[in-house]
Scaffold this active site. Structure first.
Site: not given
Ligand SMILES: *[C@@H]1O[C@H](CO)[C@@H](O)[C@H](O)[C@H]1NC(C)=O
Length: 298
Positions: A116-117, A183, A185, A216-217, A220
């Site tokens: 996830n990072h 990002y 890519a 999606g958006l 966070t």
């Protein structure tokens, strides 16, 4: 006649939507490794697994924050739960090996690997400057190569447990978005790699599932402050960000169901992706229009 057929079709679609074969029981005592778990979606993923009774090892760079997340996991989790952390910098490939080795040692094995990072998202025009080129290397190390390295080191453990790899990607990994070219890519690269790997596993009857999450958006703190800083007022006014906790739950469910891809929020992400190849100019116009910063001429 047609009315009946239509009614049956509508019923099927609604039934499919409401049908939820998520089975939280199976997550009890599962051994889960989560990267990028100090904030945002990763942090919420840790809390969901803790609630479902899993044993967890989380990783990120900042020890102080990881400690807090582990404490909170203990509060929401069960008494049999186990909550561990290890600090790691994902631009260092030897750290990826260490994370997997420590997770295997402390948890006694790995059932689920949640990748996830990401590195701090650079928002801005690609100008081909030396700064752009050196950040490209870093972005690919953290967002892409580390995912492949972690999976590779965890392979033998995951094979033993018929485990799961959950790859958190993005809408930008299916539809390219201006101002986040590197990002975007790196997220496309994840799709290419993990979708090929999934097929190789299938060919040799290896029972490791790979779930690619097209997100999606999401509201966070990191995403919102970046978008504000880059004057994405218009985007924020037309799109309602999903909450990190709902997004995290969708990811956990998708992994448990061992599906190949999940889309969240479903319609926001799925529809533009479906139209991408049919109406590329229209989709790109809309994407450009929405993502134009407020100080540019629209
Ligand atoms: C590219 O570099 C320029 C200046 O060096 C910077 O303003 C811009 O944000 C960078 N773009 C990306 C995507 O890193």
């Amino acid at each position: 006649m047609w009315k009946k057929i239509l009614a049956v079709l509508v019923g099927l679609v609604i039934g499919y939507w409401l049908y939820d074969d998520f089975d939280p029981e199976t997550l009890n005592a599962k051994r889960v490794v989560i990267t990028g778990a100090s904030t945002g979606i990763g942090e919420q993923i840790a809390y969901h697994y803790a609630r479902f009774g899993a044993k967890i090892l989380i990783t990120a760079r900042r020890e102080e924050v990881l400690k807090q997340v582990v404490d909170r996991c203990r509060q929401v989790g069960s008494t049999e739960g186990q909550y561990e952390y290890i600090t790691a910098d994902m631009s260092d490939m030897s750290a990826t090996q260490n994370v997997i080795r420590e997770a295997t040692r402390r948890l006694g094995g790995i059932d689920i690997l949640v990748l996830n990072h990401i590195t701090v998202m650079p928002l801005g025009e690609w100008k081909g400057t030396p700064q752009n080129l050196s950040s490209l290397q870093h972005i690919f190390d953290v967002n892409f190569r580390a995912y492949v390295h972690l999976t590779s080191h965890a392979f033998s453990e995951l094979e033993k447990t018929s485990g799961s790899v959950i790859v958190v990607s993005s809408f930008a990994g299916k539809v390219s978005i201006p101002f986040v070219a590197p990002y975007s890519a790196s997220k496309f690269a994840l799709d290419g790699f993990f979708s090929a790997l999934r097929q190789e596993l299938r060919m040799k009857n290896c029972d490791i599932s790979i779930t690619l999450c097209i997100i999606g958006l999401v509201g966070t703190d990191n995403a919102l402050s970046k978008l504000m800083e880059f004057r994405q007022d218009f985007l924020l006014s037309v799109m309602k960000p999903a909450t990190p906790t709902d997004t995290a739950l969708a990811i956990v469910k998708g992994g448990q169901r061992r599906v190949r891809e999940i889309y969240y929020p479903y319609l926001d992400v799925r529809i533009p992706y479906l139209l991408r190849d049919w109406l590329p100019n229209a989709i790109e116009s809309v994407t450009r229009y929405i993502s134009t910063p407020s100080h540019y001429k629209r």
